[in-house]
Design a protein around this motif. Sequence first.
Motif, PDB file in Angstrom:
ATOM      1  N   UNK A 187      44.668  40.407  43.635  1.00  0.00           N
ATOM      2  CA  UNK A 187      45.243  40.367  42.293  1.00  0.00           C
ATOM      3  C   UNK A 187      44.225  40.528  41.175  1.00  0.00           C
ATOM      4  N   UNK A 188      42.995  40.872  41.514  1.00  0.00           N
ATOM      5  CA  UNK A 188      41.951  41.005  40.487  1.00  0.00           C
ATOM      6  C   UNK A 188      42.285  42.116  39.500  1.00  0.00           C
ATOM      7  N   UNK A 189      42.051  41.849  38.239  1.00  0.00           N
ATOM      8  CA  UNK A 189      42.292  42.815  37.157  1.00  0.00           C
ATOM      9  C   UNK A 189      41.054  43.708  37.024  1.00  0.00           C
ATOM     10  N   UNK A 190      41.205  44.993  37.348  1.00  0.00           N
ATOM     11  CA  UNK A 190      40.056  45.895  37.367  1.00  0.00           C
ATOM     12  C   UNK A 190      39.451  46.077  35.975  1.00  0.00           C
ATOM     13  N   UNK A 191      40.243  45.863  34.913  1.00  0.00           N
ATOM     14  CA  UNK A 191      39.708  46.046  33.561  1.00  0.00           C
ATOM     15  C   UNK A 191      38.657  44.983  33.236  1.00  0.00           C
ATOM     16  N   UNK A 230      34.142  37.326  32.523  1.00  0.00           N
ATOM     17  CA  UNK A 230      34.984  38.471  32.875  1.00  0.00           C
ATOM     18  C   UNK A 230      35.492  38.371  34.310  1.00  0.00           C
ATOM     19  N   UNK A 231      34.640  37.947  35.233  1.00  0.00           N
ATOM     20  CA  UNK A 231      35.073  37.794  36.629  1.00  0.00           C
ATOM     21  C   UNK A 231      36.128  36.702  36.736  1.00  0.00           C
ATOM     22  N   UNK A 232      35.934  35.588  36.032  1.00  0.00           N
ATOM     23  CA  UNK A 232      36.923  34.513  36.051  1.00  0.00           C
ATOM     24  C   UNK A 232      38.259  34.986  35.487  1.00  0.00           C
TER      25      UNK A 232
END
Length: 322
Positions: free
Chosen positions: A48-52, A230-232
């Motif tokens: 589910x990670x947001x690539x943006x 950003x990673x969080x």
Amino acid sequence: MTPTGSPPESRRTRDRVVRALLFAAVGVSLVITLRGMDPGHLWTVLKGADWRWLAVAVLANAASQVTRAVGWNAMLTGTRLRFPLLVRIEFAVQAAAAVSPEGVGEFVRVGYLLREGVARTVTVTLMLVRKYFSSLGLVPFLVVLWWPGSGVPGWAVAVAWAYLAVLTVETVLILRVARTPRAPAREGRLRRIVFDARTSLGSVRHPRVFAELGVAAVATRTLDLVAAVAVARALDLRLTAAVLVLVLLSIEVSNILPTLPGQLGTFEAAVLGATAGFLGQAEGLAFALVFHAQQVLPQIPLGMMAMAGTSIRRERTERNST
């Protein structure tokens, strides 16, 4: 007898044993920490990670290599190098560090700067200075660990105080060593090396250079924190500023341990230790893996391109000079 310059066999054996024990300790700690974790939940978090937001983290990581090059540009006053070359060297060093045992990346830096006329002694001395400033750049962010309601455990506050104490001792030593040295009264290789090392600190004695190094270090740490945020956000993890600073502090402290290429294992253990109590097992490991990947994986292709570009330019310069 042992050949000159080669460490005794007993010392090499001892180093291997110590390294193996440290690796085993990291492995055991990871197994204990992740025991009972649901792999399916880990995959769900990663998927589910947001690539943006991941792109923001990668860009922050790339920008931090530029700020590191700014620090080197400030220190190398005796031999002025083009700034784009320093940036390419920084990417090359980080790429080498990502795929090789600890310390090899800095050997790459020594080789590149030696070709540009910078002596080994000067490079090694300035590497130690840059490492000091890199550690110092994290200090302004530690204040959030003492904020009322930060929620960080007591051991984290104790580690932060110990970190400050070590840096204070290093500061005193650097100020003492950085004073203008006198020429050695007697000849000797060791005396000459020490004299050259202290002489190479001449640039650091200038307030302007000292300030530039400090600003570059704080800028680098700011970008590291931006990448962590950003990673969080990419993984939809609600981590406070205090916890993210604790993550950076834990990674910094783990750097003193012998590691596999790219800090594999020790990096994850440091992040998991910092986020324990704030994230579940799957979420903590997902954050550790993605935060580590955004630091290491982009550096390998970028560093290889930087090394190739530097070699091509070097060959063209040599051909034109003949």
